[in-house]
Design an enzyme around this catalytic site. Sequence first.
Site, PDB file in Angstrom:
ATOM      1  N   HIS A  26       1.029  -1.267  -0.113  1.00 41.57           N
ATOM      2  CA  HIS A  26       0.011   0.031  -0.149  1.00 41.57           C
ATOM      3  C   HIS A  26       0.988   1.147  -0.113  1.00 41.57           C
ATOM      4  O   HIS A  26       1.502   1.562   0.928  1.00 41.57           O
ATOM      5  CB  HIS A  26      -1.036   0.066   1.175  1.00 41.57           C
ATOM      6  CG  HIS A  26      -1.952   1.129   1.183  1.00 41.57           C
ATOM      7  ND1 HIS A  26      -3.343   0.945   0.638  1.00 41.57           N
ATOM      8  CD2 HIS A  26      -1.906   2.464   1.170  1.00 41.57           C
ATOM      9  CE1 HIS A  26      -4.140   1.880   0.649  1.00 41.57           C
ATOM     10  NE2 HIS A  26      -3.361   2.996   1.118  1.00 41.57           N
ATOM     11  N   CYS A  27       0.995   1.921  -1.134  1.00 46.25           N
ATOM     12  CA  CYS A  27       1.959   2.990  -1.298  1.00 46.25           C
ATOM     13  C   CYS A  27       1.210   3.781  -2.447  1.00 46.25           C
ATOM     14  O   CYS A  27       0.488   3.443  -3.124  1.00 46.25           O
ATOM     15  CB  CYS A  27       3.190   2.741  -1.520  1.00 46.25           C
ATOM     16  SG  CYS A  27       3.627   1.543  -2.995  1.00 46.25           S
ATOM     17  N   HIS A  28       1.534   5.097  -2.416  1.00 42.30           N
ATOM     18  CA  HIS A  28       1.014   6.052  -3.515  1.00 42.30           C
ATOM     19  C   HIS A  28       1.991   6.812  -4.272  1.00 42.30           C
ATOM     20  O   HIS A  28       3.298   6.880  -3.930  1.00 42.30           O
ATOM     21  CB  HIS A  28       0.066   7.187  -2.957  1.00 42.30           C
ATOM     22  CG  HIS A  28      -1.036   6.595  -1.882  1.00 42.30           C
ATOM     23  ND1 HIS A  28      -2.023   6.117  -2.339  1.00 42.30           N
ATOM     24  CD2 HIS A  28      -0.906   6.512  -0.738  1.00 42.30           C
ATOM     25  CE1 HIS A  28      -2.788   5.802  -1.217  1.00 42.30           C
ATOM     26  NE2 HIS A  28      -2.297   6.058  -0.228  1.00 42.30           N
ATOM     27  N   ARG A 119     -10.444   0.380  -6.186  1.00 48.42           N
ATOM     28  CA  ARG A 119     -10.635   0.961  -4.795  1.00 48.42           C
ATOM     29  C   ARG A 119     -11.865   1.845  -4.846  1.00 48.42           C
ATOM     30  O   ARG A 119     -12.002   2.657  -5.613  1.00 48.42           O
ATOM     31  CB  ARG A 119      -9.445   1.715  -4.566  1.00 48.42           C
ATOM     32  CG  ARG A 119      -9.297   2.080  -3.066  1.00 48.42           C
ATOM     33  CD  ARG A 119      -8.158   3.215  -2.799  1.00 48.42           C
ATOM     34  NE  ARG A 119      -7.670   3.160  -1.303  1.00 48.42           N
ATOM     35  CZ  ARG A 119      -7.233   4.291  -0.710  1.00 48.42           C
ATOM     36  NH1 ARG A 119      -6.847   5.396  -1.153  1.00 48.42           N
ATOM     37  NH2 ARG A 119      -6.898   4.140   0.555  1.00 48.42           N
ATOM     38  N   HIS A 177      -5.827  -0.602   6.093  1.00 46.69           N
ATOM     39  CA  HIS A 177      -5.668   0.009   7.264  1.00 46.69           C
ATOM     40  C   HIS A 177      -6.345  -0.472   8.519  1.00 46.69           C
ATOM     41  O   HIS A 177      -6.871   0.424   9.361  1.00 46.69           O
ATOM     42  CB  HIS A 177      -5.589   1.757   7.414  1.00 46.69           C
ATOM     43  CG  HIS A 177      -5.049   2.170   5.882  1.00 46.69           C
ATOM     44  ND1 HIS A 177      -3.950   1.762   5.235  1.00 46.69           N
ATOM     45  CD2 HIS A 177      -5.445   3.432   5.219  1.00 46.69           C
ATOM     46  CE1 HIS A 177      -3.387   2.732   4.661  1.00 46.69           C
ATOM     47  NE2 HIS A 177      -4.381   3.449   4.390  1.00 46.69           N
ATOM     48  N   ASP A 245       1.941   3.183   3.436  1.00 47.99           N
ATOM     49  CA  ASP A 245       0.977   3.937   3.061  1.00 47.99           C
ATOM     50  C   ASP A 245       1.806   5.319   2.653  1.00 47.99           C
ATOM     51  O   ASP A 245       1.349   6.468   2.799  1.00 47.99           O
ATOM     52  CB  ASP A 245       0.275   4.225   4.414  1.00 47.99           C
ATOM     53  CG  ASP A 245      -1.050   5.372   3.764  1.00 47.99           C
ATOM     54  OD1 ASP A 245      -1.498   5.318   2.498  1.00 47.99           O
ATOM     55  OD2 ASP A 245      -1.566   5.890   4.724  1.00 47.99           O
ATOM     56  N   ASN A 250      -2.849  13.112   4.763  1.00 50.82           N
ATOM     57  CA  ASN A 250      -3.816  13.720   5.641  1.00 50.82           C
ATOM     58  C   ASN A 250      -3.502  13.154   7.029  1.00 50.82           C
ATOM     59  O   ASN A 250      -4.234  13.185   7.923  1.00 50.82           O
ATOM     60  CB  ASN A 250      -5.053  12.878   5.257  1.00 50.82           C
ATOM     61  CG  ASN A 250      -5.740  13.607   4.049  1.00 50.82           C
ATOM     62  OD1 ASN A 250      -6.018  14.965   3.695  1.00 50.82           O
ATOM     63  ND2 ASN A 250      -5.999  12.789   3.034  1.00 50.82           N
TER      64      ASN A 250
END
Length: 290
Positions: A26-28, A119, A177, A245, A250
Amino acid sequence: MKSCLPPDPHPTRPQQALPPLACDAHCHVFGAADRFPFAPDRTYTPPDAPYEHLVALHDFLGLDRGVIVQASCHGTDNTAMLDAIARGEGRYRGVAIVDDGIDDKGLEALDHGGVRGVRFNFVQHLGGRPDMNVFWRVLGKVAEMGWHVVLHLDANDIVELNDDVLAKIRVPFVIDHMGRVQAAKGLEQEPFRLLLALMRDNPLAWVKVSGAERVSVGKRPFDDAIPFASALIEAAPDRVLWGTDFPHPNISKDMPNDGGLVDLMFRFCPDEAMRRRLLIDNPARLYDFA
């Protein structure tokens, strides 16, 4: 419009080496905005975190694979994610955000580009529950592709959606998460009890033991998230995933250090054989790594 804090620019070296083929599930990638503009209707603006930043972090931490998850700030324009997957030459897979207008040709292009799932955001500060008619229609298309669906939920959503939505999904689904449960409310809180039961009883349910900084009261090193991650791993050892992440959009309390998050993972998953499942075997199976 809210602007996000940047990630910690000085990740620490993990105290233990990660095994070969370990995956950040899970990364962006964000931007760069001058090349990949953010969606006009986004609810937040992140700092640029392009492909080069992600690769540098993964190389430093010792992560050989990754799953790039489309975030709401880029909306349904998956171009930045697809560009990163292509440049990774097999190192990365992706999870897209799509709308009801996606057709078979569009899905085939995403699949060819390395996408293996879609998603949906239910989180209130990102816009809340999606159009559920669209949700179910897209899931029908996902089933035909052999993909899965990723659900970004608030803790209370687990309670509200458990019977009417989660129990009716007929494709593999991944809860981001740890369901964003709140560590301060303890292991017996209703959302976490339902999440544990879901993981034990539903063979289609997966969960990411990521986002410790979101589960925690918000103070590094986020050790109050350990009991939740450990319980989920024990409940479904073949359907758990882990990720950083990065770059942590945020976050309003302590910004995590990505090396520290690797160290935290070793604390809640101390068994070497289980770590192999968490970091290598499970993501390889779900995301179709060669």
